[in-house]
Motif scaffolding. Structure first.
Motif, PDB file in Angstrom:
ATOM      1  N   THR A   1       0.856  -1.175   0.000  1.00  0.00           N
ATOM      2  CA  THR A   1       0.000   0.000   0.000  1.00  0.00           C
ATOM      3  C   THR A   1       0.892   1.224   0.000  1.00  0.00           C
ATOM      4  OG1 THR A   1      -0.128  -0.105   2.412  1.00  0.00           O
ATOM      5  CG2 THR A   1      -1.901  -1.163   1.174  1.00  0.00           C
ATOM      6  N   PRO A   2       0.376   2.357  -0.439  1.00  0.00           N
ATOM      7  CA  PRO A   2       1.196   3.572  -0.535  1.00  0.00           C
ATOM      8  C   PRO A   2       1.863   3.928   0.795  1.00  0.00           C
ATOM      9  CG  PRO A   2      -0.862   3.886  -1.681  1.00  0.00           C
ATOM     10  CD  PRO A   2      -0.984   2.581  -0.965  1.00  0.00           C
ATOM     11  N   GLY A   3       3.151   4.200   0.740  1.00  0.00           N
ATOM     12  CA  GLY A   3       3.879   4.619   1.925  1.00  0.00           C
ATOM     13  C   GLY A   3       4.327   3.499   2.828  1.00  0.00           C
ATOM     14  N   THR A   4       4.100   2.257   2.403  1.00  0.00           N
ATOM     15  CA  THR A   4       4.521   1.129   3.231  1.00  0.00           C
ATOM     16  C   THR A   4       5.462   0.229   2.444  1.00  0.00           C
ATOM     17  OG1 THR A   4       2.719  -0.363   2.574  1.00  0.00           O
ATOM     18  CG2 THR A   4       2.283   1.176   4.388  1.00  0.00           C
ATOM     19  N   GLU A   5       6.160  -0.642   3.166  1.00  0.00           N
ATOM     20  CA  GLU A   5       7.036  -1.606   2.514  1.00  0.00           C
ATOM     21  C   GLU A   5       6.211  -2.763   1.953  1.00  0.00           C
ATOM     22  OE1 GLU A   5      11.167  -0.955   5.062  1.00  0.00           O
ATOM     23  OE2 GLU A   5      10.251  -2.939   4.912  1.00  0.00           O
ATOM     24  N   ARG A   6       6.785  -3.393   0.949  1.00  0.00           N
ATOM     25  CA  ARG A   6       6.136  -4.564   0.372  1.00  0.00           C
ATOM     26  C   ARG A   6       6.089  -5.682   1.422  1.00  0.00           C
ATOM     27  NH1 ARG A   6       7.580  -5.380  -5.906  1.00  0.00           N
ATOM     28  NH2 ARG A   6       7.005  -3.171  -5.836  1.00  0.00           N
ATOM     29  N   GLU A   7       4.919  -6.290   1.539  1.00  0.00           N
ATOM     30  CA  GLU A   7       4.674  -7.298   2.569  1.00  0.00           C
ATOM     31  C   GLU A   7       4.515  -8.668   1.930  1.00  0.00           C
ATOM     32  OE1 GLU A   7       1.072  -8.367   5.787  1.00  0.00           O
ATOM     33  OE2 GLU A   7       0.742  -6.988   4.133  1.00  0.00           O
ATOM     34  N   LEU A   8       5.210  -9.667   2.469  1.00  0.00           N
ATOM     35  CA  LEU A   8       5.061 -11.032   1.975  1.00  0.00           C
ATOM     36  C   LEU A   8       3.708 -11.594   2.411  1.00  0.00           C
ATOM     37  CD1 LEU A   8       6.188 -13.609   0.651  1.00  0.00           C
ATOM     38  CD2 LEU A   8       7.227 -14.166   2.861  1.00  0.00           C
ATOM     39  N   VAL A   9       2.966 -12.107   1.437  1.00  0.00           N
ATOM     40  CA  VAL A   9       1.646 -12.671   1.714  1.00  0.00           C
ATOM     41  C   VAL A   9       1.705 -14.192   1.748  1.00  0.00           C
ATOM     42  CG1 VAL A   9      -0.716 -12.874   0.865  1.00  0.00           C
ATOM     43  CG2 VAL A   9       0.493 -10.684   0.680  1.00  0.00           C
ATOM     44  N   ALA A  10       2.335 -14.791   0.735  1.00  0.00           N
ATOM     45  CA  ALA A  10       2.357 -16.253   0.646  1.00  0.00           C
ATOM     46  C   ALA A  10       3.501 -16.700  -0.250  1.00  0.00           C
ATOM     47  CB  ALA A  10       1.032 -16.770   0.101  1.00  0.00           C
ATOM     48  N   THR A  11       4.023 -17.878   0.054  1.00  0.00           N
ATOM     49  CA  THR A  11       5.096 -18.480  -0.734  1.00  0.00           C
ATOM     50  C   THR A  11       4.790 -19.949  -0.962  1.00  0.00           C
ATOM     51  OG1 THR A  11       6.784 -16.989   0.158  1.00  0.00           O
ATOM     52  CG2 THR A  11       7.557 -19.067  -0.759  1.00  0.00           C
ATOM     53  N   ILE A  12       5.150 -20.424  -2.155  1.00  0.00           N
ATOM     54  CA  ILE A  12       5.048 -21.842  -2.452  1.00  0.00           C
ATOM     55  C   ILE A  12       6.379 -22.274  -3.060  1.00  0.00           C
ATOM     56  CG2 ILE A  12       3.963 -21.424  -4.718  1.00  0.00           C
ATOM     57  CD1 ILE A  12       2.343 -24.030  -4.186  1.00  0.00           C
ATOM     58  N   THR A  13       6.913 -23.359  -2.537  1.00  0.00           N
ATOM     59  CA  THR A  13       8.222 -23.802  -2.990  1.00  0.00           C
ATOM     60  C   THR A  13       8.113 -24.596  -4.290  1.00  0.00           C
ATOM     61  OG1 THR A  13       8.042 -25.789  -1.633  1.00  0.00           O
ATOM     62  CG2 THR A  13       9.114 -23.876  -0.640  1.00  0.00           C
ATOM     63  N   ARG A  14       9.273 -24.970  -4.813  1.00  0.00           N
ATOM     64  CA  ARG A  14       9.306 -25.834  -5.985  1.00  0.00           C
ATOM     65  C   ARG A  14       8.548 -27.120  -5.706  1.00  0.00           C
ATOM     66  NH1 ARG A  14      14.681 -27.716  -6.656  1.00  0.00           N
ATOM     67  NH2 ARG A  14      13.936 -28.567  -8.614  1.00  0.00           N
ATOM     68  N   LEU A  15       7.925 -27.628  -6.719  1.00  0.00           N
ATOM     69  CA  LEU A  15       7.179 -28.888  -6.642  1.00  0.00           C
ATOM     70  C   LEU A  15       6.029 -28.829  -5.637  1.00  0.00           C
ATOM     71  CD1 LEU A  15      10.240 -31.344  -6.658  1.00  0.00           C
ATOM     72  CD2 LEU A  15       8.844 -30.595  -8.600  1.00  0.00           C
ATOM     73  N   SER A  16       5.656 -27.623  -5.225  1.00  0.00           N
ATOM     74  CA  SER A  16       4.555 -27.416  -4.266  1.00  0.00           C
ATOM     75  C   SER A  16       4.794 -28.190  -2.984  1.00  0.00           C
ATOM     76  CB  SER A  16       3.217 -27.865  -4.884  1.00  0.00           C
ATOM     77  OG  SER A  16       2.955 -27.160  -6.066  1.00  0.00           O
ATOM     78  N   SER A  17       6.057 -28.372  -2.627  1.00  0.00           N
ATOM     79  CA  SER A  17       6.373 -29.197  -1.459  1.00  0.00           C
ATOM     80  C   SER A  17       5.973 -28.533  -0.144  1.00  0.00           C
ATOM     81  CB  SER A  17       7.862 -29.544  -1.437  1.00  0.00           C
ATOM     82  OG  SER A  17       8.652 -28.372  -1.460  1.00  0.00           O
ATOM     83  N   SER A  18       5.919 -27.217  -0.146  1.00  0.00           N
ATOM     84  CA  SER A  18       5.446 -26.540   1.061  1.00  0.00           C
ATOM     85  C   SER A  18       4.952 -25.146   0.717  1.00  0.00           C
ATOM     86  CB  SER A  18       6.553 -26.450   2.114  1.00  0.00           C
ATOM     87  OG  SER A  18       7.566 -25.574   1.703  1.00  0.00           O
ATOM     88  N   THR A  19       4.106 -24.624   1.569  1.00  0.00           N
ATOM     89  CA  THR A  19       3.602 -23.261   1.437  1.00  0.00           C
ATOM     90  C   THR A  19       3.761 -22.549   2.767  1.00  0.00           C
ATOM     91  OG1 THR A  19       1.341 -23.874   2.046  1.00  0.00           O
ATOM     92  CG2 THR A  19       1.903 -23.947  -0.305  1.00  0.00           C
ATOM     93  N   ASN A  20       3.818 -21.237   2.673  1.00  0.00           N
ATOM     94  CA  ASN A  20       3.895 -20.398   3.865  1.00  0.00           C
ATOM     95  C   ASN A  20       2.945 -19.235   3.666  1.00  0.00           C
ATOM     96  OD1 ASN A  20       5.016 -19.573   6.423  1.00  0.00           O
ATOM     97  ND2 ASN A  20       6.046 -17.952   5.298  1.00  0.00           N
ATOM     98  N   ILE A  21       2.065 -19.029   4.628  1.00  0.00           N
ATOM     99  CA  ILE A  21       1.055 -17.989   4.529  1.00  0.00           C
ATOM    100  C   ILE A  21       1.246 -17.007   5.684  1.00  0.00           C
ATOM    101  CG2 ILE A  21      -1.405 -17.495   4.412  1.00  0.00           C
ATOM    102  CD1 ILE A  21      -0.482 -19.243   2.135  1.00  0.00           C
ATOM    103  N   ALA A  22       1.188 -15.733   5.396  1.00  0.00           N
ATOM    104  CA  ALA A  22       1.310 -14.710   6.429  1.00  0.00           C
ATOM    105  C   ALA A  22       0.166 -14.828   7.431  1.00  0.00           C
ATOM    106  CB  ALA A  22       1.322 -13.319   5.805  1.00  0.00           C
ATOM    107  N   ASP A  23       0.465 -14.538   8.675  1.00  0.00           N
ATOM    108  CA  ASP A  23      -0.552 -14.639   9.730  1.00  0.00           C
ATOM    109  C   ASP A  23      -1.757 -13.755   9.432  1.00  0.00           C
ATOM    110  OD1 ASP A  23       1.786 -14.978  12.521  1.00  0.00           O
ATOM    111  OD2 ASP A  23       0.952 -16.460  11.139  1.00  0.00           O
ATOM    112  N   SER A  24      -1.533 -12.618   8.783  1.00  0.00           N
ATOM    113  CA  SER A  24      -2.610 -11.669   8.531  1.00  0.00           C
ATOM    114  C   SER A  24      -3.659 -12.202   7.569  1.00  0.00           C
ATOM    115  CB  SER A  24      -2.038 -10.358   7.980  1.00  0.00           C
ATOM    116  OG  SER A  24      -1.294 -10.598   6.803  1.00  0.00           O
ATOM    117  N   VAL A  25      -3.313 -13.217   6.796  1.00  0.00           N
ATOM    118  CA  VAL A  25      -4.256 -13.769   5.818  1.00  0.00           C
ATOM    119  C   VAL A  25      -4.468 -15.266   5.993  1.00  0.00           C
ATOM    120  CG1 VAL A  25      -3.638 -11.968   4.164  1.00  0.00           C
ATOM    121  CG2 VAL A  25      -2.504 -14.197   4.053  1.00  0.00           C
TER     122      VAL A  25
END
Length: 118
Positions: free
Chosen positions: A40-64
């Motif tokens: 959002t304007p005036g803020t740093e980019r925030e990580l929301v979610a990540t998925i690794t190669r081969l969909s072996s794992s995901t990581n979701i931010a607590d906020s979502v």
């Protein structure tokens, strides 16, 4: 030429859903971890979610967590972000990112606007 093209953003009412897509070209998609960030304007980019190669794992931010899901289709070179139960605070520009730490390579998409009206 490397490209990450996001789509699926838009205006939605609070409580609604959207699915973002990010389609990659110009690199070996399956070899990269894929992430969604938002800003959002005036803020740093925030990580929301990540998925690794081969969909072996995901990581979701607590906020979502519990509302957003990340997935990928390597055959289509596409990563998705399913967003449910949207809140006004989810309003942001959403970016996808590809990274391969072993090669020190990071690619970003141009972003897609998500606006949640209360």
């Amino acid at each position: 030429q490397v490209q990450l093209v996001e789509s699926g953003g838009g205006l939605v009412q609070a409580g609604g859903s959207l699915r973002l897509s990010c389609t990659a070209s110009g690199f070996t998609f399956s070899s990269y971890a894929m992430s969604w960030y938002r800003q959002t304007p005036g803020t740093e980019r925030e990580l929301v979610a990540t998925i690794t190669r081969l969909s072996s794992s995901t990581n979701i931010a607590d906020s979502v967590k519990g509302r957003f899901t990340i997935s990928r289709d390597d055959a289509k070179g596409t990563v998705y972000l399913q967003m449910n139960s949207l809140k006004s605070e989810d309003t942001a520009v959403y970016y996808c990112r590809a990274d391969r730490q072993a090669l020190g390579r990071i690619y970003w998409g141009q972003g897609t606007q998500v606006t949640v009206s209360s």
